[in-house]
Enzyme design. Sequence first.
Site, mmCIF file in Angstrom:
data_model
loop_
_atom_site.group_PDB
_atom_site.id
_atom_site.type_symbol
_atom_site.label_atom_id
_atom_site.label_comp_id
_atom_site.label_asym_id
_atom_site.label_seq_id
_atom_site.Cartn_x
_atom_site.Cartn_y
_atom_site.Cartn_z
ATOM 1 N N HIS A 1 0.855 -1.188 0.000
ATOM 2 C CA HIS A 1 0.000 0.000 0.000
ATOM 3 C C HIS A 1 0.891 1.238 0.000
ATOM 4 O O HIS A 1 2.123 1.138 0.096
ATOM 5 C CB HIS A 1 -0.965 -0.013 1.196
ATOM 6 C CG HIS A 1 -0.300 0.068 2.533
ATOM 7 N ND1 HIS A 1 0.538 -0.913 3.021
ATOM 8 C CD2 HIS A 1 -0.342 1.025 3.507
ATOM 9 C CE1 HIS A 1 0.962 -0.579 4.220
ATOM 10 N NE2 HIS A 1 0.460 0.592 4.537
ATOM 11 N N HIS B 1 1.269 3.919 2.053
ATOM 12 C CA HIS B 1 1.728 4.658 3.225
ATOM 13 C C HIS B 1 3.243 4.787 3.183
ATOM 14 O O HIS B 1 3.961 3.878 2.744
ATOM 15 C CB HIS B 1 1.275 3.966 4.512
ATOM 16 C CG HIS B 1 -0.127 4.326 4.898
ATOM 17 N ND1 HIS B 1 -0.924 3.504 5.675
ATOM 18 C CD2 HIS B 1 -0.874 5.424 4.633
ATOM 19 C CE1 HIS B 1 -2.102 4.080 5.852
ATOM 20 N NE2 HIS B 1 -2.100 5.239 5.224
ATOM 21 N N ASP C 1 5.775 4.643 5.211
ATOM 22 C CA ASP C 1 6.734 3.700 5.809
ATOM 23 C C ASP C 1 6.881 2.421 4.997
ATOM 24 O O ASP C 1 7.684 1.556 5.342
ATOM 25 C CB ASP C 1 6.345 3.389 7.257
ATOM 26 C CG ASP C 1 4.959 2.778 7.399
ATOM 27 O OD1 ASP C 1 4.037 3.249 6.699
ATOM 28 O OD2 ASP C 1 4.780 1.845 8.201
ATOM 29 N N HIS C 2 6.130 2.331 3.890
ATOM 30 C CA HIS C 2 6.244 1.165 3.010
ATOM 31 C C HIS C 2 6.774 1.530 1.616
ATOM 32 O O HIS C 2 7.099 0.630 0.846
ATOM 33 C CB HIS C 2 4.887 0.478 2.879
ATOM 34 C CG HIS C 2 4.412 -0.144 4.155
ATOM 35 N ND1 HIS C 2 4.447 -1.504 4.391
ATOM 36 C CD2 HIS C 2 3.912 0.414 5.283
ATOM 37 C CE1 HIS C 2 3.981 -1.755 5.606
ATOM 38 N NE2 HIS C 2 3.651 -0.601 6.168
ATOM 39 N N HIS D 1 -7.369 -2.193 5.663
ATOM 40 C CA HIS D 1 -6.562 -1.124 6.247
ATOM 41 C C HIS D 1 -7.236 0.218 5.938
ATOM 42 O O HIS D 1 -8.299 0.263 5.312
ATOM 43 C CB HIS D 1 -5.146 -1.184 5.674
ATOM 44 C CG HIS D 1 -4.144 -0.360 6.406
ATOM 45 N ND1 HIS D 1 -4.068 -0.294 7.775
ATOM 46 C CD2 HIS D 1 -3.146 0.454 5.945
ATOM 47 C CE1 HIS D 1 -3.091 0.502 8.139
ATOM 48 N NE2 HIS D 1 -2.505 0.973 7.038
ATOM 49 N N ASP E 1 -0.260 -3.879 5.692
ATOM 50 C CA ASP E 1 -0.885 -3.605 6.974
ATOM 51 C C ASP E 1 -2.357 -4.034 6.913
ATOM 52 O O ASP E 1 -3.019 -3.814 5.910
ATOM 53 C CB ASP E 1 -0.825 -2.126 7.282
ATOM 54 C CG ASP E 1 0.587 -1.602 7.521
ATOM 55 O OD1 ASP E 1 1.539 -2.401 7.433
ATOM 56 O OD2 ASP E 1 0.749 -0.406 7.773
ATOM 57 N N HIS F 1 6.529 -5.765 11.926
ATOM 58 C CA HIS F 1 5.815 -4.475 11.946
ATOM 59 C C HIS F 1 5.382 -4.102 13.371
ATOM 60 O O HIS F 1 4.232 -3.824 13.653
ATOM 61 C CB HIS F 1 4.601 -4.545 11.003
ATOM 62 C CG HIS F 1 4.085 -3.201 10.574
ATOM 63 N ND1 HIS F 1 3.091 -2.541 11.227
ATOM 64 C CD2 HIS F 1 4.427 -2.420 9.516
ATOM 65 C CE1 HIS F 1 2.815 -1.399 10.619
ATOM 66 N NE2 HIS F 1 3.641 -1.303 9.570
#
Length: 320
Positions: free
Chosen positions: A62, A64, A66-67, A139, A210, A268
């Site tokens: 996805h 976000h 942090d990914h 998510h 996530d 995670h």
Amino acid sequence: MQITFLGTSSGVPTRSRNVSSVALRLPQKADLWLFDCGEGTQHQILRSELKTSQLSRIFITHLHGDHIFGLMGLLASCGLAGNVDRVDIYGPSGLNEYLQAASRYSHTHFSYPIKVHTVQPGVIYEDDDFVVSCGLLHHRITAFGYRVEEKDRSGRFDVETAKALKIPSGPIYGQLKRGETVTLEDGRIINGSELCGPTEIGRKFVYCTDTVYCDGAVKLAEDADVLIHEATFAHQDAEMAFQRLHSTSTMAAQTAYLAGVHQLIMTHFSPRYTPGNAIELKDLLKEARAIFPKTIMANDFMVYDIPRRRENKLKIKGKN
């Protein structure tokens, strides 16, 4: 199939854990596949035994930060190094636009082909050895889990038994090695699978993050050899997990139990569970193992070799 964890923290990096990224090394293809690419991933690769020259596919769950914040940096460095032939990137809608904008505003031009594939649930890639599929998770934004299935392979062909049965060598051996049934000139019918050792059952790797607990993750992880699943929160913080649509350690364990997986690896983790706090990561592990005993926790640079299962077969010598 070998897994290397490059980032196991959620949201932000810590001194001991970087943000999300997992590498899957496929020695039989000399390929390296990456799952998520948080900020600093290329630095983590440099500190590992992985080779960017083998990087061929990147799967993004996805959008976000942090990914994905490490994606542009990694791709740009690969271009400057000149050691990558082509990279295929898979992910949700918007990923291609993100990369195009980052490339445009940073004036980055790649010296090798990059192809972005917008994924939908189902099979997204297949070759002679592997099938990759994805499924929707639950998510705050669109997120996908990924499943990599290695195709089954016939066991070692027993040449000595074939000679003892007076089966003529040549193309017939090739057919029998593939498990085909062959009728010989003397009328005997030989089942190739009966002249091969145990079938090498293809390994199954699943990556889910996530997500809060959902049926989609259970379905995707069915009978997996290894399930990598997020465990951002402890069970005590389940209300927070539901609010933020992340998983607790017990949700990860429930997913593994219901899917019948062989090994759960949690990742995670929220930085709130560092040593010295009221709840520590060892408590999350204890919670998960109470539901699914075959659970371990990932650390940055942890390497895990996915074991191969074998299907036992009786060897039959054919008919006269």
